[in-house]
Design a protein around this motif. Sequence first.
Motif, PDB file in Angstrom:
ATOM      1  N   CYS A  11       4.095  -9.142  -9.824  1.00  0.00           N
ATOM      2  CA  CYS A  11       3.618  -9.444  -8.261  1.00  0.00           C
ATOM      3  C   CYS A  11       4.876  -9.780  -7.693  1.00  0.00           C
ATOM      4  O   CYS A  11       5.416 -10.890  -7.490  1.00  0.00           O
ATOM      5  N   ILE A  12       5.196  -8.719  -6.706  1.00  0.00           N
ATOM      6  CA  ILE A  12       6.666  -8.898  -6.220  1.00  0.00           C
ATOM      7  C   ILE A  12       6.433  -8.658  -4.687  1.00  0.00           C
ATOM      8  O   ILE A  12       5.560  -8.204  -3.989  1.00  0.00           O
ATOM      9  N   ASN A  13       7.194  -9.643  -3.829  1.00  0.00           N
ATOM     10  CA  ASN A  13       7.240  -9.595  -2.363  1.00  0.00           C
ATOM     11  C   ASN A  13       7.634  -8.254  -1.891  1.00  0.00           C
ATOM     12  O   ASN A  13       8.839  -7.952  -2.206  1.00  0.00           O
ATOM     13  N   SER A  14       7.107  -7.818  -0.964  1.00  0.00           N
ATOM     14  CA  SER A  14       7.786  -6.522  -0.049  1.00  0.00           C
ATOM     15  C   SER A  14       9.060  -6.635   0.279  1.00  0.00           C
ATOM     16  O   SER A  14      10.066  -5.904   0.196  1.00  0.00           O
ATOM     17  N   VAL A  15       9.238  -8.081   0.953  1.00  0.00           N
ATOM     18  CA  VAL A  15      10.523  -7.902   1.502  1.00  0.00           C
ATOM     19  C   VAL A  15      11.816  -8.154   0.768  1.00  0.00           C
ATOM     20  O   VAL A  15      12.968  -8.150   1.022  1.00  0.00           O
ATOM     21  N   CYS A  16      11.344  -8.490  -0.705  1.00  0.00           N
ATOM     22  CA  CYS A  16      12.718  -8.421  -1.567  1.00  0.00           C
ATOM     23  C   CYS A  16      12.941  -7.043  -2.124  1.00  0.00           C
ATOM     24  O   CYS A  16      13.755  -6.869  -2.795  1.00  0.00           O
ATOM     25  N   LEU A  17      12.346  -6.199  -1.683  1.00  0.00           N
ATOM     26  CA  LEU A  17      12.454  -4.675  -2.199  1.00  0.00           C
ATOM     27  C   LEU A  17      12.851  -3.640  -1.008  1.00  0.00           C
ATOM     28  O   LEU A  17      12.460  -3.922   0.018  1.00  0.00           O
ATOM     29  N   ASN A  18      13.551  -2.758  -1.517  1.00  0.00           N
ATOM     30  CA  ASN A  18      13.977  -1.487  -0.638  1.00  0.00           C
ATOM     31  C   ASN A  18      13.703  -0.374  -1.622  1.00  0.00           C
ATOM     32  O   ASN A  18      14.333  -0.070  -2.623  1.00  0.00           O
ATOM     33  N   LEU A  19      12.675   0.243  -0.881  1.00  0.00           N
ATOM     34  CA  LEU A  19      12.304   1.746  -1.674  1.00  0.00           C
ATOM     35  C   LEU A  19      13.363   2.755  -1.295  1.00  0.00           C
ATOM     36  O   LEU A  19      13.543   3.205  -0.023  1.00  0.00           O
TER      37      LEU A  19
ATOM     38  N   ASN B 218       0.686  -1.149   0.131  1.00  0.00           N
ATOM     39  CA  ASN B 218       0.121  -0.027  -0.069  1.00  0.00           C
ATOM     40  C   ASN B 218       1.109   1.179  -0.024  1.00  0.00           C
ATOM     41  O   ASN B 218       0.353   2.308   0.522  1.00  0.00           O
ATOM     42  N   GLU B 219       2.053   1.139  -0.618  1.00  0.00           N
ATOM     43  CA  GLU B 219       3.191   2.260  -0.358  1.00  0.00           C
ATOM     44  C   GLU B 219       2.958   3.075  -1.667  1.00  0.00           C
ATOM     45  O   GLU B 219       2.567   2.636  -3.085  1.00  0.00           O
ATOM     46  N   HIS B 220       2.685   4.512  -1.504  1.00  0.00           N
ATOM     47  CA  HIS B 220       2.246   5.452  -2.598  1.00  0.00           C
ATOM     48  C   HIS B 220       3.545   6.299  -2.886  1.00  0.00           C
ATOM     49  O   HIS B 220       3.215   7.218  -3.853  1.00  0.00           O
ATOM     50  N   SER B 221       4.592   6.295  -2.272  1.00  0.00           N
ATOM     51  CA  SER B 221       5.764   7.335  -2.345  1.00  0.00           C
ATOM     52  C   SER B 221       6.297   7.001  -3.433  1.00  0.00           C
ATOM     53  O   SER B 221       6.468   5.882  -4.406  1.00  0.00           O
ATOM     54  N   LYS B 222       6.873   8.325  -4.243  1.00  0.00           N
ATOM     55  CA  LYS B 222       7.687   8.175  -5.398  1.00  0.00           C
ATOM     56  C   LYS B 222       9.134   7.603  -5.199  1.00  0.00           C
ATOM     57  O   LYS B 222       9.783   8.228  -4.168  1.00  0.00           O
ATOM     58  N   GLY B 223       9.813   7.003  -5.954  1.00  0.00           N
ATOM     59  CA  GLY B 223      11.183   6.551  -5.913  1.00  0.00           C
ATOM     60  C   GLY B 223      11.429   5.421  -6.481  1.00  0.00           C
ATOM     61  O   GLY B 223      10.601   4.758  -7.531  1.00  0.00           O
ATOM     62  N   ILE B 224      12.448   4.525  -6.137  1.00  0.00           N
ATOM     63  CA  ILE B 224      12.924   3.508  -6.858  1.00  0.00           C
ATOM     64  C   ILE B 224      12.903   2.348  -6.102  1.00  0.00           C
ATOM     65  O   ILE B 224      13.409   2.549  -5.023  1.00  0.00           O
ATOM     66  N   TYR B 225      12.384   1.165  -6.518  1.00  0.00           N
ATOM     67  CA  TYR B 225      12.485  -0.117  -5.623  1.00  0.00           C
ATOM     68  C   TYR B 225      13.716  -1.006  -6.186  1.00  0.00           C
ATOM     69  O   TYR B 225      13.788  -1.324  -7.216  1.00  0.00           O
TER      70      TYR B 225
END
Length: 131
Positions: free
Chosen positions: A117-125, A35-42
């Motif tokens: 469809c990506i797992n959140s724990v695999c990403l760092n925003l 549910n994250e809507h910030s702009k940036g790069i994952y």
Amino acid sequence: MAKGGEDWKKRLSPEQYKILREQGTEAPFSGKYWNEHSKGIYRCAACGSELFASDAKFDSGTGWPSFTEPANLENIELKEDTSHGMVRTEVRCKKCGSHLGHVFDDGPEEKGGKRYCINSVCLNLTKESQN
Ligand SMILES: [Zn+2]
């Protein structure tokens, strides 16, 4: 980075290890980014490679962060996955080989019809600076 399991276990949380290195899946609506809507790069949580831009993120209603396309196709690897009695396409980080999630063909049609469809724990925003 060494390919041995011990290094990965030191680098990653137990949940990250289970998903990135053992192809697990986090529970829907449990991750920090669905549910994250910030702009940036994952970026890849394991190696920092740029994977997805916030511009490609959309609300899929599935409870996982969903993207219409990767930030750079060269940074990901797609692989057929026949586990669990299904034929799916697995999404991996090309640089470190970590499992990220799966790609499906039921994304928004006007944006190409793909749903990564990506797992959140695999990403760092990495958020865009506000100034
Ligand atoms: Zn990686």
